[in-house]
Design a protein around this motif. Structure first.
Motif, mmCIF file in Angstrom:
data_model
loop_
_atom_site.group_PDB
_atom_site.id
_atom_site.type_symbol
_atom_site.label_atom_id
_atom_site.label_comp_id
_atom_site.label_asym_id
_atom_site.label_seq_id
_atom_site.Cartn_x
_atom_site.Cartn_y
_atom_site.Cartn_z
ATOM 1 N N HIS A 1 35.883 55.806 31.597
ATOM 2 C CA HIS A 1 36.561 54.608 31.103
ATOM 3 C C HIS A 1 37.154 53.896 32.318
ATOM 4 C CE1 HIS A 1 36.094 56.571 27.265
ATOM 5 N NE2 HIS A 1 36.904 57.558 27.627
ATOM 6 N N ALA A 2 36.750 52.670 32.541
ATOM 7 C CA ALA A 2 37.187 51.956 33.741
ATOM 8 C C ALA A 2 37.596 50.529 33.394
ATOM 9 C CB ALA A 2 36.076 51.952 34.793
ATOM 10 N N ALA A 3 38.357 49.929 34.297
ATOM 11 C CA ALA A 3 38.776 48.531 34.115
ATOM 12 C C ALA A 3 38.895 47.859 35.471
ATOM 13 C CB ALA A 3 40.108 48.450 33.376
ATOM 14 N N HIS A 4 38.509 46.595 35.516
ATOM 15 C CA HIS A 4 38.633 45.764 36.715
ATOM 16 C C HIS A 4 39.318 44.475 36.271
ATOM 17 C CE1 HIS A 4 36.603 44.365 40.679
ATOM 18 N NE2 HIS A 4 37.658 43.605 40.432
ATOM 19 N N ARG A 5 40.594 44.332 36.636
ATOM 20 C CA ARG A 5 41.385 43.200 36.153
ATOM 21 C C ARG A 5 41.911 42.382 37.325
ATOM 22 N NH1 ARG A 5 44.186 47.593 32.940
ATOM 23 N NH2 ARG A 5 42.933 47.848 31.048
ATOM 24 N N ASN A 6 41.743 41.073 37.226
ATOM 25 C CA ASN A 6 42.293 40.123 38.185
ATOM 26 C C ASN A 6 43.334 39.269 37.475
ATOM 27 O OD1 ASN A 6 39.564 40.850 39.303
ATOM 28 N ND2 ASN A 6 40.224 39.453 40.916
ATOM 29 N N PRO A 7 44.365 38.827 38.199
ATOM 30 C CA PRO A 7 45.362 37.972 37.536
ATOM 31 C C PRO A 7 44.802 36.620 37.116
ATOM 32 C CG PRO A 7 45.818 38.166 39.888
ATOM 33 C CD PRO A 7 44.759 39.170 39.572
ATOM 34 N N ALA A 8 43.884 36.060 37.924
ATOM 35 C CA ALA A 8 43.287 34.761 37.621
ATOM 36 C C ALA A 8 42.109 34.540 38.554
ATOM 37 C CB ALA A 8 44.302 33.633 37.781
ATOM 38 N N VAL A 9 41.227 33.625 38.179
ATOM 39 C CA VAL A 9 40.085 33.263 39.023
ATOM 40 C C VAL A 9 39.969 31.739 39.065
ATOM 41 C CG1 VAL A 9 38.751 35.385 38.703
ATOM 42 C CG2 VAL A 9 38.537 33.536 37.030
ATOM 43 N N PRO A 10 39.263 31.204 40.076
ATOM 44 C CA PRO A 10 39.106 29.750 40.170
ATOM 45 C C PRO A 10 38.287 29.185 39.005
ATOM 46 C CG PRO A 10 38.557 30.834 42.243
ATOM 47 C CD PRO A 10 38.677 31.907 41.224
ATOM 48 N N GLU A 11 38.375 27.887 38.806
ATOM 49 C CA GLU A 11 37.676 27.211 37.714
ATOM 50 C C GLU A 11 36.161 27.354 37.831
ATOM 51 O OE1 GLU A 11 37.757 25.053 34.109
ATOM 52 O OE2 GLU A 11 39.419 25.888 35.289
ATOM 53 N N GLN A 12 35.653 27.478 39.060
ATOM 54 C CA GLN A 12 34.198 27.590 39.244
ATOM 55 C C GLN A 12 33.654 28.984 38.946
ATOM 56 O OE1 GLN A 12 36.437 26.728 41.590
ATOM 57 N NE2 GLN A 12 35.949 27.553 43.607
ATOM 58 N N TYR A 13 34.507 29.939 38.672
ATOM 59 C CA TYR A 13 34.076 31.288 38.304
ATOM 60 C C TYR A 13 33.526 31.241 36.879
ATOM 61 C CZ TYR A 13 34.517 36.444 37.880
ATOM 62 O OH TYR A 13 34.287 37.791 37.703
ATOM 63 N N VAL A 14 32.248 31.659 36.715
ATOM 64 C CA VAL A 14 31.579 31.585 35.413
ATOM 65 C C VAL A 14 31.121 32.977 34.980
ATOM 66 C CG1 VAL A 14 30.881 29.184 35.694
ATOM 67 C CG2 VAL A 14 29.395 31.011 36.546
ATOM 68 N N THR A 15 30.633 33.090 33.745
ATOM 69 C CA THR A 15 30.366 34.380 33.122
ATOM 70 C C THR A 15 29.518 35.334 33.971
ATOM 71 O OG1 THR A 15 30.637 33.430 30.915
ATOM 72 C CG2 THR A 15 29.430 35.509 31.065
ATOM 73 N N PRO A 16 28.373 34.922 34.552
ATOM 74 C CA PRO A 16 27.577 35.885 35.327
ATOM 75 C C PRO A 16 28.307 36.437 36.552
ATOM 76 C CG PRO A 16 26.265 33.946 34.768
ATOM 77 C CD PRO A 16 27.687 33.622 34.430
ATOM 78 N N MET A 17 29.290 35.693 37.064
ATOM 79 C CA MET A 17 30.026 36.153 38.236
ATOM 80 C C MET A 17 30.858 37.395 37.932
ATOM 81 S SD MET A 17 31.172 32.463 39.858
ATOM 82 C CE MET A 17 31.953 33.183 41.300
ATOM 83 N N ALA A 18 31.159 37.617 36.662
ATOM 84 C CA ALA A 18 31.856 38.845 36.290
ATOM 85 C C ALA A 18 31.028 40.073 36.631
ATOM 86 C CB ALA A 18 32.192 38.834 34.793
#
Length: 334
Positions: free
Chosen positions: A151-168
């Motif tokens: 069980h794992a998690a990768h959490r960021n506080p926020a990302v830029p507006e240009q960050y889109v779904t495949p970038m996850a």
């Protein structure tokens, strides 16, 4: 003998790597710089590497007889061409992820290195050098029995507006893709992505959070929560459940404080702070290996496997299906 190193790409990560090589680590010295933004090269030269020569192109830097080894920290789409040029020149190369922007490109690098006959490439998967992950791997390998689930998690506080779904997948999950495969000494056979309720902090081109489900050859089931607008901090979690116990990735060292009727400790907000020590260790490892004319650590093969797995995860994002992951035979070199 001091290893003479050239840096291609002098943005944030390239600049930081140049700093640690010239000011923190031993055995290496920055002698060459190249970037499409010459002003960026000049800033690094003035602040960090006053003796470095500035080259117009990465290829010219690689070809220089004054350069023994190469760091590729440029825009991801350029990585393949520079790594291939370094292999052709017989020079050890440290390449930040991704090794290439497509699995086909990564395979071309693998094929070139195999044809050369010696490892020359180290990929910048720095989590393998993190003290917490190393401690976790020691426990997983020896004390909790066969791994059953992760069980794992990768959490960021926020990302830029240009960050889109495949970038996850390509920019965020890519680290879990590599480190969990290393942690379990296993390969993936399938991927699926499911989407919970979308956070109000997301936007039209980003479905956030998402849960990536991976299955390995040994039957381990992995779930990774990717949540890049969690707001509260940069938080990396990993729990391995084995037949005889479970093990958690240690939390970063933090002072626990009692104040204002609450019990609290600080949570980091910047990935560079979370893994700062591992960057030092991985580059020192590169310098030691490159001084011997080779490379160690995460390989071109690891970069290739990560690219194949990433492509499968993006296909799973787009289709909602369980997508198979098939790997070709692993070359003897790796």
């Amino acid at each position: 003998m001091t290893l003479r190193i050239g840096v291609i790409g002098t943005g944030a990560i390239g600049r930081d790597h140049a700093r640690r090589i010239n000011k923190v680590l031993q055995g290496g010295r920055i002698v060459a710089l190249s970037d499409v933004n010459i002003a960026s090269c000049e800033a690094v030269k003035n602040d960090i590497a006053p003796d470095a020569q500035i080259f117009t192109t990465g290829e010219e830097l690689i070809a220089s007889p004054d350069v023994d080894a190469v760091l590729v920290t440029s825009w991801g789409a350029t990585h393949e061409q520079y790594v291939l040029a370094a292999i052709a020149a017989g020079k050890p190369c440290f390449c930040e992820k991704p090794l290439a922007t497509t699995a086909e490109g990564a395979r071309r690098i693998v094929d070139a290195e195999v044809a050369f006959g010696r490892r020359l490439v180290q990929v910048g998967f720095m989590r393998r050098y993190d003290a917490g992950y190393l401690a976790l791997k020691k426990i997983v390998d020896s004390q909790i029995g066969a791994p059953l689930m992760v069980h794992a998690a990768h959490r960021n506080p926020a990302v830029p507006e240009q960050y889109v779904t495949p970038m996850a997948i390509h920019d965020t999950l890519i680290h879990e893709i590599d480190v969990l495969r290393w942690l379990l000494d296993d390969d993936y056979v399938s991927a699926q992505v499911v989407f919970p309720r979308v956070s109000s902090h997301s936007h039209a081109k980003l479905r956030d959070p998402q849960i990536v489900l991976l299955e390995t050859k040994k039957g381990v089931r992995i779930d990774v929560e990717v949540f890049v607008n969690c707001r509260y901090g940069y938080d990396i979690q990993c729990q391995v459940v084995g037949e005889e116990g479970l093990a958690n990735l240690p939390e970063p060292l933090s002072v626990v404080m009692r104040k204002d009727a609450s019990l609290q400790n600080a949570i980091l907000t910047d990935w560079k702070d979370r893994f700062i020590a591992s960057y030092d260790v991985e580059l020192q490892d590169f310098i030691l290996a490159a001084a011997k004319g080779t490379a160690s650590g995460p390989s071109s093969w690891d970069g290739y496997v990560a690219a194949i797995t990433s492509d499968a995860c993006v296909a799973a994002q787009e289709t909602g299906a369980i997508v198979p992951i098939a790997l070709p035979p692993r070359p003897i070199l790796y």
